[in-house]
Design an enzyme around this catalytic site. Structure first.
Site, PDB file in Angstrom:
ATOM      1  N   HIS A  83      86.571 -27.835  98.547  1.00 36.71           N
ATOM      2  CA  HIS A  83      87.324 -28.818  97.762  1.00 36.71           C
ATOM      3  C   HIS A  83      86.686 -28.879  96.369  1.00 36.71           C
ATOM      4  CE1 HIS A  83      88.442 -33.025  96.657  1.00 36.71           C
ATOM      5  NE2 HIS A  83      89.425 -32.893  97.523  1.00 36.71           N
ATOM      6  N   ASP A 120      79.775 -31.030 103.299  1.00 34.99           N
ATOM      7  CA  ASP A 120      80.927 -31.865 102.977  1.00 34.99           C
ATOM      8  C   ASP A 120      81.655 -32.120 104.304  1.00 34.99           C
ATOM      9  OD1 ASP A 120      83.474 -32.763 102.479  1.00 34.99           O
ATOM     10  OD2 ASP A 120      83.877 -31.358 100.842  1.00 34.99           O
ATOM     11  N   GLN A 160      86.474 -33.890 105.992  1.00 36.73           N
ATOM     12  CA  GLN A 160      87.573 -33.581 106.919  1.00 36.73           C
ATOM     13  C   GLN A 160      87.095 -33.399 108.354  1.00 36.73           C
ATOM     14  OE1 GLN A 160      90.692 -33.809 106.224  1.00 36.73           O
ATOM     15  NE2 GLN A 160      90.547 -33.926 103.990  1.00 36.73           N
ATOM     16  N   LYS A 196      89.123 -41.582 105.196  1.00 38.71           N
ATOM     17  CA  LYS A 196      89.704 -40.509 106.015  1.00 38.71           C
ATOM     18  C   LYS A 196      89.406 -40.757 107.494  1.00 38.71           C
ATOM     19  CE  LYS A 196      89.303 -37.156 102.293  1.00 38.71           C
ATOM     20  NZ  LYS A 196      90.622 -36.982 101.690  1.00 38.71           N
ATOM     21  N   CYS A 216      93.457 -30.011  95.775  1.00 34.31           N
ATOM     22  CA  CYS A 216      92.100 -30.007  95.173  1.00 34.31           C
ATOM     23  C   CYS A 216      91.297 -28.807  95.639  1.00 34.31           C
ATOM     24  CB  CYS A 216      91.341 -31.298  95.482  1.00 34.31           C
ATOM     25  SG  CYS A 216      92.115 -32.744  94.797  1.00 34.31           S
TER      26      CYS A 216
END
Ligand SMILES: Cc1ncc(COP(=O)(O)O)c(C=O)c1O
Length: 430
Positions: free
Chosen positions: A147, A224, A227, A250, A388
């Site tokens: 991202h 990261d 997600q 999220k 993104c």
């Protein structure tokens, strides 16, 4: 303080036999959906089908109630007051830190830093590494599926400090090419910064193996997890990563809160990110002593109400159970993949063997934005664009994709609605 009453469905979900019959049945999605009033509305005259969960997920009543309850009963600033409200607010806020610690299986609560979201967490680490560790010519390894929030902070350092960005390539299925990834480690590699799950492709990276490979070269790893957190149970001690990041919004919590997990030794050695109240021990014009971790990284008044809502979201997800969530989403992903694959001219981008419930696709002759607009008219909310992740669009040679991303409250009927809407769009635009 007791929260306003919310439907008591979660205990029941947890007590259902997990392996009995069809997973969707055992999971009782219809009961779960009652906790999400927003899902029960019509958009352009059609029942809403919300499939933009990778952008942000919806919030159960308990989360909304927890935040409201804070403002109704306990609203005060934290860590400062001696009065009752401030003590209550501080206690509730710090309890969430312990819940995040348990969620990630961090060794210590002080390894959990509250930030605004994944973006800020990644920037915090980049800023600390940039100021304290990285020298011109030093290298940071990322992957081709990052991202922008795990690309641009490093490019800023490239421009300001002359560091070098190395990008691990992926194959046509959207999986990391292992040999190429390993080849990127060299004597100047100072950090590996990778996504756990791709927001576009759904690919679940082999994180344990990646961390082990980096560790063999003594290279720290920043993850990261934006997600991953909504879909996978995470154990930072088992993964042995140095940093892990995620966003509350999220994970069915409010916007404006996120987490940076960092190993104690790293958090102690990195410089503060921002200066201000709460991150100091003493201040004089000659010298300032910084506060202990995690407070050293939490300058100013945080988003207290949203953090308390986030705590309720963690409880909610825990009570559903990650195993149950994964089983249900896996079933949905399989069904949606099968149904979409039957649509003439539709190509799924991202066919990794290990995938979270995210499907990006393109349809020959139709721009994703036009597709998204028709789907919206049909009441189906998906995301279209570069998500993104512009370099990833170049990798697959597409200007944009349409993306349907699922959560535990989505159903097979909603997949059917998605496919019907796609067919309708083809009739109108094809
Ligand atoms: C993989 C990934 N990383 C980072 C982010 C940034 O998260 P946030 O906007 O919550 O900071 C996102 C958001 O979509 C994402 O999907």
């Amino acid at each position: 303080m007791a929260s306003a009453a919310a439907p008591e469905v979660l205990g029941r979900v947890g007590s259902l036999p997990a392996t009995q019959g069809n997973a969707a049945e055992a999971f009782d999605v219809e009961r779960i959906r009652q906790d999400f009033p927003i899902l029960h509305q019509r958009v352009h005259g059609k029942a809403l089908v919300y499939l933009d969960n990778a952008a942000t997920s919806q919030k159960p009543l308990r989360v909304i109630d927890a935040e409201r309850d804070f403002y109704l009963h306990d609203c005060a600033n934290i860590h400062r007051g001696v009065h009752e409200l401030s003590e209550r607010a501080t206690r509730r806020y710090e309890e969430v830190r312990s819940r995040v610690q348990r969620l990630l299986n961090a060794r210590e609560a002080h390894e959990i830093v509250f930030v605004r979201g994944t973006t800020e967490a990644l920037n915090l680490v980049a800023s600390g590494f940039g100021r304290k560790i990285l020298q011109p010519g030093d290298e940071v390894v990322i992957t081709a599926m990052e991202h922008h929030s795990n690309i641009v902070p490093w490019q800023i350092l490239r421009d300001e400090k002359g560091i070098v960005l190395r990008v691990a390539p992926i194959n046509d299925a959207g999986e990391l090419i292992w040999e190429e990834f390993e080849k990127l480690f060299g004597p100047r590699t100072k950090l590996v910064s990778v996504t756990h799950v791709s927001n576009v492709l759904g690919t679940i990276n082999p994180l344990g193996r990646m961390v082990a490979a980096a560790r063999a070269h003594n290279i720290p790893v920043l993850v990261d997890g934006a997600q991953a957190a909504p879909h996978l149970s995470i154990d930072v001690q088992d993964l042995d990563c140095d940093f892990y990041t995620l966003s509350s919004h999220k994970l069915f919590g409010p916007t404006g809160v996120g987490v940076l997990y960092g190993k104690t030794s790293w958090l102690e050695s990195l410089p503060p990110y921002q200066g201000g109240g709460d991150m100091i021990r003493t201040v004089s014009f000659e010298k300032t002593l910084y506060n202990a971790i995690p407070y050293k990284f939490e300058a100013g008044t945080p988003n207290i109400g949203a953090t308390i809502g986030f705590g309720a979201a963690i409880d909610y997800v825990n009570r559903l159970g990650y195993d149950n969530i994964a089983r249900h989403e896996h079933e949905l992903l399989g069904y949606a993949t099968e149904r979409l694959s039957q649509v003439d001219g539709l190509r799924i981008i991202g066919t990794a063997r290990q995938k979270a419930a995210v499907i990006s696709f393109v349809i020959e002759g139709i721009h994703p934005h036009d597709l998204g607009t028709v789907l919206d008219q049909e009441g189906v909310a998906i995301r279209t664009g570069h998500h993104c992740a512009e370099p990833l669009m170049h990798r697959f040679d597409v200007p944009a994709t349409a993306r349907a991303s699922f959560a535990f409250y989505n159903t097979r009927e909603e997949v059917d609605r998605l496919v019907e809407a796609v067919e309708r769009a083809k009739e109108l635009l094809g």
